[in-house]
Write an enzyme that holds these catalytic residues in place. Sequence first.
Site, PDB file in Angstrom:
ATOM      1  N   LEU A   1       0.796  -1.220   0.000  1.00 25.39           N
ATOM      2  CA  LEU A   1       0.000   0.000   0.000  1.00 25.39           C
ATOM      3  C   LEU A   1       0.829   1.270   0.000  1.00 25.39           C
ATOM      4  CD1 LEU A   1      -2.966  -0.809   2.409  1.00 25.39           C
ATOM      5  CD2 LEU A   1      -3.000  -0.609  -0.064  1.00 25.39           C
TER       6      LEU A   1
ATOM      7  N   ASP B   1      -4.923  -8.159   6.979  1.00 23.64           N
ATOM      8  CA  ASP B   1      -3.604  -8.547   6.459  1.00 23.64           C
ATOM      9  C   ASP B   1      -2.583  -8.727   7.572  1.00 23.64           C
ATOM     10  OD1 ASP B   1      -1.703  -9.181   4.523  1.00 23.64           O
ATOM     11  OD2 ASP B   1      -1.112  -7.085   4.224  1.00 23.64           O
TER      12      ASP B   1
END
Length: 742
Positions: free
Chosen positions: A149, A277
Amino acid sequence: MSQCAQAGCPGSYDEDGYCDECGHKQAGAGVPAPVTEGSTPSAAGGASGRTSGRSTGRGRGAAPLVALPALPRRDPAGAVLPDPQVPEHRRFCGSCEQPVGRARDGRPALVEGFCPNCRTRYNFRPSLPPGAVVAGRYEVLGAIAYGGLGWIYLARDRNVGDEVSDRWVVLKGLIDSGDPDATAAAITERRFLVEVDHPSIVKIYDFVSHPDPSTGDRVGYIVMEYVGGLSLRDIYLARPVTGGTRQPLPLPQVIAYALEILPALGYLHERDLLYCDFKPDNALHTDQRVKLVDLGAVRRADDDVSAVWGTVGYQAPEVATAGPSVASDLYTVARSMAVLSFDFCGFTTTFVDHLPDPATVPLLAREESYHRLLLRATDRDPARRFGSAAEMAEQLTGVLRQVLSAADGRPRPGVSTQFTGERRAFGTAAGLVTAGTALGAGDGAGTARPDGAEVAAGLPVPTVDPADPGAALLATMPTADPELLSAALYSVGGDAVEVTLAVVRARIAAGDLDGAAADLDGVSDPDWRVDWHRGMVALAAGRPGEARAAFDAVYGALPGELAPQLALAAAAEADGDTDTALRHYAAVWRTDRSFVSAAFGVARILAARDDLPGAVAVLDAVPDSSSHSVPAQVAAVRARLAAPADRLGEPDLIDVSGRVERLGLDVERRARLTVETLRAALAWVQAGNAGTASVLTRRLSERDLRLGLEQAFRVLAKVAPDRDTRIGLVDQANRVRPRTWL
């Protein structure tokens, strides 16, 4: 990159010198950079349902049982990467997910450019150089990590601090500002993550923007606290390598890490947030704490639009189609524990969605409860996993108690929220000296197995679920009459499972096993409590094989509880499998000395295997404070005396004499145990042995021992309950007395 040197591993070495598949360290590689991430997006959204079952209390944590090693706080400047780059094998297009930025045909890889497949622009350079000031406030020192990300930067907050100390913060941006999914994820973070406030979750301070130097576009950055320390992945990768295999972290430490992480996940889940995650990269150990970092994948539980992020090898298999859930979050914790606790080669390939066989992993074979916990938490069916982080933490705490007790032999008892204690100890016949019975009824080492009905009557039972509609009724209706309880069941409705189970227990006690089984068949939504009662019915009916299967299912659901292992041990013993019985009896007794049935079970099996010293040692461990301390010592006496004459020594007889003297029994029971002791001593002398000591005030000579036996029989005759018994005891006294002229 080069191929991993580990046999059978398909991975390659990263730039940090470790295999991206098995974690093997490349020869000559240095210490890895901290907090390396590797998230990849999954298709689809949505959330799967939670596990059904009883609610449990919150996990108690590892602090009272094991302390995490203290790590010194890391110098922030030392965390900055000297040459921040995204490795080629991790460069993918944010739009079509095809490889980009790779070297080919002798040409070097491009760090920025356009995807050859869909022409989407990519840029893997850090957009903030050292010295840049973001939002007029945050002075960047440099990049410290990268991931799916975005880049993560270390910065100094100019508005907070003084001449003595600085306030260090972390800025997390986008790895590619042209990626719409990453942009949406950042916006989602800004919307709700600033409200997250938990001591084990990194604190989000702010959300700011800064123009990208190459495009001029405003790029968003999350501002969060700087957490000095090492990620769990770094700690694992720093472990020594022996014979080409990295040594795993000690299991208690791994469990302690999980018990720090689970409350943080539970905090998010209570607010309808999913972490999505989790992996060893995303938890930092600093000082004596563990903190969740990188909240980039966090999403609302009802979000079925945003992209789902996860990491291969950790992500639950159903996430790609059904979306993330509480159950899938817990799955990632269990997979992370597995990676840290044993050599889990192939966890992203061969074993991407299941665990290796215990036959190939010594830790899993040795620590059965830990293996069962991992199996439940990673079950392919999300509904069969733990229903909450608190439930998983509670069972994991129980597993930790067992692991620690197995390591050093010290008990680690804990209060169960799922089961009562033993209702009565079973299999204690070897410790009974029963008045008024035929002499010799309690002789021997007590190796006879307990009756199934006796075991069923003594086993713990599940505690009453306070949320059950019948819980209040049961609290005010202390009866064991199955008919009265059945009538009560109809008064509160068929959903009162606890009343049904109370009826079942009453029928078992009354011998109505068919009725108990029929009641269990009528439960509309069976769970482990029904399996438990089916096991009790099968035991009482003399069907130990069925009982084993039922109790094994309960053990699989509640691996941190000792009651299922006690029941499984008893069923295995009744089924003739003394190896399994001994293993579980020993595990229960090692962990909690209140389960006296387990001590007698271990002693019984050891005595049957002619390990009489081992049986005595176990019985000696029954605490003096226990109501079964005296029966345990009686059983120890009998185990000593059960040795054949050629293995019974004078020290053994002296030891038995001292034990009997210390027991403080009443006149009749003392006389009965005296008869057993002097009989064994007489057989020892008659076998040709000689001694100089005294046993219960009688010298080790045939004449003196016979006189002692005669006296004991006459004492028993005086307290005999009837005339026939008295005459029989006098006859025995006359037969055993030595020959005299008078």
